[in-house]
Motif scaffolding. Structure first.
Motif, PDB file in Angstrom:
ATOM      1  N   ILE A  47       3.232  15.665   4.884  1.00 30.32           N
ATOM      2  CA  ILE A  47       3.365  15.611   6.339  1.00 30.32           C
ATOM      3  C   ILE A  47       2.156  14.894   6.931  1.00 30.32           C
ATOM      4  CG2 ILE A  47       3.639  16.981   8.435  1.00 30.32           C
ATOM      5  CD1 ILE A  47       4.702  19.245   6.770  1.00 30.32           C
ATOM      6  N   THR A  48       2.426  14.038   7.916  1.00 33.68           N
ATOM      7  CA  THR A  48       1.350  13.392   8.643  1.00 33.68           C
ATOM      8  C   THR A  48       1.736  13.285  10.111  1.00 33.68           C
ATOM      9  OG1 THR A  48      -0.151  11.480   8.673  1.00 33.68           O
ATOM     10  CG2 THR A  48       2.195  11.023   8.346  1.00 33.68           C
ATOM     11  N   VAL A  49       0.768  13.032  10.940  1.00 35.88           N
ATOM     12  CA  VAL A  49       0.998  12.783  12.369  1.00 35.88           C
ATOM     13  C   VAL A  49       0.467  11.388  12.653  1.00 35.88           C
ATOM     14  CG1 VAL A  49       0.510  13.513  14.726  1.00 35.88           C
ATOM     15  CG2 VAL A  49       0.787  15.232  12.926  1.00 35.88           C
ATOM     16  N   ALA A  50       1.391  10.423  12.764  1.00 35.12           N
ATOM     17  CA  ALA A  50       1.002   9.023  12.935  1.00 35.12           C
ATOM     18  C   ALA A  50       1.990   8.352  13.870  1.00 35.12           C
ATOM     19  CB  ALA A  50       0.973   8.304  11.590  1.00 35.12           C
ATOM     20  N   ALA A  51       1.502   7.821  14.968  1.00 34.48           N
ATOM     21  CA  ALA A  51       2.357   7.137  15.929  1.00 34.48           C
ATOM     22  C   ALA A  51       2.796   5.789  15.380  1.00 34.48           C
ATOM     23  CB  ALA A  51       1.601   6.951  17.246  1.00 34.48           C
ATOM     24  N   ALA A  52       3.923   5.272  15.886  1.00 38.86           N
ATOM     25  CA  ALA A  52       4.408   3.957  15.485  1.00 38.86           C
ATOM     26  C   ALA A  52       3.355   2.898  15.781  1.00 38.86           C
ATOM     27  CB  ALA A  52       5.705   3.634  16.226  1.00 38.86           C
ATOM     28  N   SER A  83       0.568   2.594  14.098  1.00 37.33           N
ATOM     29  CA  SER A  83      -0.744   2.992  13.593  1.00 37.33           C
ATOM     30  C   SER A  83      -0.864   2.657  12.122  1.00 37.33           C
ATOM     31  CB  SER A  83      -0.962   4.489  13.810  1.00 37.33           C
ATOM     32  OG  SER A  83      -0.029   5.237  13.036  1.00 37.33           O
ATOM     33  N   GLY A  84      -2.064   2.693  11.612  1.00 38.54           N
ATOM     34  CA  GLY A  84      -2.308   2.384  10.208  1.00 38.54           C
ATOM     35  C   GLY A  84      -3.356   1.306  10.090  1.00 38.54           C
ATOM     36  N   GLY A  85      -3.790   1.094   8.872  1.00 38.32           N
ATOM     37  CA  GLY A  85      -4.859   0.135   8.659  1.00 38.32           C
ATOM     38  C   GLY A  85      -4.389  -1.306   8.604  1.00 38.32           C
ATOM     39  N   GLY A  86      -3.082  -1.516   8.409  1.00 37.21           N
ATOM     40  CA  GLY A  86      -2.588  -2.883   8.328  1.00 37.21           C
ATOM     41  C   GLY A  86      -2.950  -3.517   6.999  1.00 37.21           C
ATOM     42  N   THR A  87      -2.885  -4.842   6.932  1.00 29.96           N
ATOM     43  CA  THR A  87      -3.154  -5.576   5.698  1.00 29.96           C
ATOM     44  C   THR A  87      -4.558  -5.268   5.186  1.00 29.96           C
ATOM     45  OG1 THR A  87      -1.683  -7.339   6.401  1.00 29.96           O
ATOM     46  CG2 THR A  87      -3.240  -7.846   4.648  1.00 29.96           C
ATOM     47  N   GLY A  88      -4.618  -4.815   3.943  1.00 27.63           N
ATOM     48  CA  GLY A  88      -5.903  -4.510   3.324  1.00 27.63           C
ATOM     49  C   GLY A  88      -6.414  -3.125   3.622  1.00 27.63           C
ATOM     50  N   GLY A  89      -5.748  -2.397   4.546  1.00 25.68           N
ATOM     51  CA  GLY A  89      -6.289  -1.099   4.887  1.00 25.68           C
ATOM     52  C   GLY A  89      -5.272   0.003   4.966  1.00 25.68           C
ATOM     53  N   GLY A  90      -4.025  -0.246   4.577  1.00 29.38           N
ATOM     54  CA  GLY A  90      -3.011   0.790   4.609  1.00 29.38           C
ATOM     55  C   GLY A  90      -1.794   0.357   5.403  1.00 29.38           C
ATOM     56  N   PRO A  91      -0.737   1.151   5.372  1.00 31.48           N
ATOM     57  CA  PRO A  91       0.524   0.755   5.988  1.00 31.48           C
ATOM     58  C   PRO A  91       0.487   0.878   7.508  1.00 31.48           C
ATOM     59  CG  PRO A  91       0.692   2.967   5.112  1.00 31.48           C
ATOM     60  CD  PRO A  91      -0.665   2.457   4.726  1.00 31.48           C
ATOM     61  N   VAL A  92       1.335   0.081   8.150  1.00 33.38           N
ATOM     62  CA  VAL A  92       1.586   0.229   9.574  1.00 33.38           C
ATOM     63  C   VAL A  92       2.928   0.933   9.714  1.00 33.38           C
ATOM     64  CG1 VAL A  92       2.023  -0.973  11.737  1.00 33.38           C
ATOM     65  CG2 VAL A  92       0.252  -1.806  10.191  1.00 33.38           C
ATOM     66  N   PHE A  93       2.957   2.056  10.413  1.00 30.67           N
ATOM     67  CA  PHE A  93       4.155   2.864  10.511  1.00 30.67           C
ATOM     68  C   PHE A  93       5.096   2.327  11.582  1.00 30.67           C
ATOM     69  CE2 PHE A  93       0.938   5.731   8.795  1.00 30.67           C
ATOM     70  CZ  PHE A  93       1.609   6.266   7.714  1.00 30.67           C
ATOM     71  N   HIS A 114       0.844  -1.182   0.000  1.00 29.18           N
ATOM     72  CA  HIS A 114       0.000   0.000   0.000  1.00 29.18           C
ATOM     73  C   HIS A 114       0.887   1.243   0.000  1.00 29.18           C
ATOM     74  CE1 HIS A 114      -2.377  -3.169   2.021  1.00 29.18           C
ATOM     75  NE2 HIS A 114      -3.390  -2.636   1.372  1.00 29.18           N
ATOM     76  N   SER A 115       0.362   2.297  -0.553  1.00 30.78           N
ATOM     77  CA  SER A 115       1.041   3.579  -0.430  1.00 30.78           C
ATOM     78  C   SER A 115       0.901   4.092   0.995  1.00 30.78           C
ATOM     79  CB  SER A 115       0.434   4.593  -1.402  1.00 30.78           C
ATOM     80  OG  SER A 115       0.907   5.895  -1.114  1.00 30.78           O
ATOM     81  N   VAL A 116       1.901   4.838   1.436  1.00 31.22           N
ATOM     82  CA  VAL A 116       1.798   5.433   2.771  1.00 31.22           C
ATOM     83  C   VAL A 116       0.640   6.429   2.838  1.00 31.22           C
ATOM     84  CG1 VAL A 116       4.228   5.145   3.351  1.00 31.22           C
ATOM     85  CG2 VAL A 116       3.492   7.223   2.163  1.00 31.22           C
ATOM     86  N   LEU A 117       0.195   6.912   1.690  1.00 28.28           N
ATOM     87  CA  LEU A 117      -0.911   7.868   1.662  1.00 28.28           C
ATOM     88  C   LEU A 117      -2.275   7.191   1.775  1.00 28.28           C
ATOM     89  CD1 LEU A 117       0.316  10.176  -1.272  1.00 28.28           C
ATOM     90  CD2 LEU A 117       0.614  10.524   1.187  1.00 28.28           C
TER      91      LEU A 117
END
Length: 253
Positions: free
Chosen positions: A133-138, A140-150, A15-18
């Motif tokens: 720029i984003t504000v995302a804690a380590a 966080s994210g949607g994971g598999t199927g929903g976006g990256p985990v930071f 997934h894209s980070v966006l």
């Protein structure tokens, strides 16, 4: 029987980070260190309330033109940039706190080791490099199927102090600048562009002056000047006469 070589396939990001979270896009016009303070970041509307310094991230790939060769490696997604945060040590980005990051800008400088010089490659498609720029804690994210985990946010590492006396003193450096405007395309096609035009048709002019800002330049230092010009005439010869700081350089036929 025809032989062939099997090559490993490239791996791509799922997934894209966006793909998840809130993002703010900023543009930079040139190379430099850029500063964003807490008021500006809060005004972007990325989060409401308190901003944790450890969650601030900046992504971007520099802004220079992508290589034309498919064999040259390149990222398939935005990469995270290391940033430095000055928050007073409390871990909260507020008040007079700020962050700094480096951006090379949309133009590219290539090192010419053989001639001990630099040459520039102008971006033909954009005069702006963009960062996100984003504000995302380590974690966080949607994971598999929903976006990256930071993972942990990238930060500028602190280098250890060096003791002892310096064995070299630097008093000067090589500056390089370019002046290039994409104004004229002789064929109205392709990517070869030229700048200001010279003409004796009664409308244009045959002489132009261009000024570069070189503060505190060393008197007597050697300078190198490089130019690219084109001319077309009917039933007559043409050429260019160039002077730099009042000194003539070889004419161009």
């Amino acid at each position: 029987m025809l032989g062939y070589t099997s090559k490993a396939q490239r791996s791509y990001a799922d997934h894209s980070v966006l793909a998840t979270g809130n993002w703010f896009k900023i543009g930079v016009l040139g190379e430099g260190m850029y500063k964003i303070d807490a008021t500006t970041l809060a005004g972007m509307g990325l989060v409401s309330g308190q901003i944790n310094s450890s969650a601030i991230r900046i992504y971007g790939n520099g802004g220079a033109m992508l290589p034309e060769s498919n064999a040259v490696a390149r990222p398939d997604d935005l990469v995270e940039n290391a940033i430095e945060i000055q928050d007073g040590g409390d871990g909260i980005f507020s008040g007079s706190d700020y962050l700094i990051f480096y951006a090379p800008g949309p133009q590219q400088w290539l090192k010419d080791s053989a001639n001990q010089r630099f040459t520039h490659v102008k971006n033909l498609y954009s005069d702006t490099a963009f960062y996100f720029i984003t504000v995302a804690a380590a974690g966080s994210g949607g994971g598999t199927g929903g976006g990256p985990v930071f993972g942990p946010a990238k930060r500028v590492s602190i280098q250890p102090s060096v003791t002892g006396q310096p064995n070299r003193t630097v008093t000067s450096y090589q500056e390089h600048q370019f002046y290039e405007n994409d104004l004229s395309n002789l064929l109205s096609s392709g990517k070869q562009w030229y700048g200001e035009s010279f003409s004796n048709n009664g409308i244009g002019t045959l002489s132009k002056s261009f000024t570069l800002n070189w503060p505190a330049s060393n008197a007597g230092a050697t300078s190198y000047f490089r130019t690219a010009v084109a001319a077309r005439t009917v039933a007559a010869a043409s050429g260019f006469k160039v002077t730099v700081a009042g000194q003539s350089v070889p004419n161009i036929s």
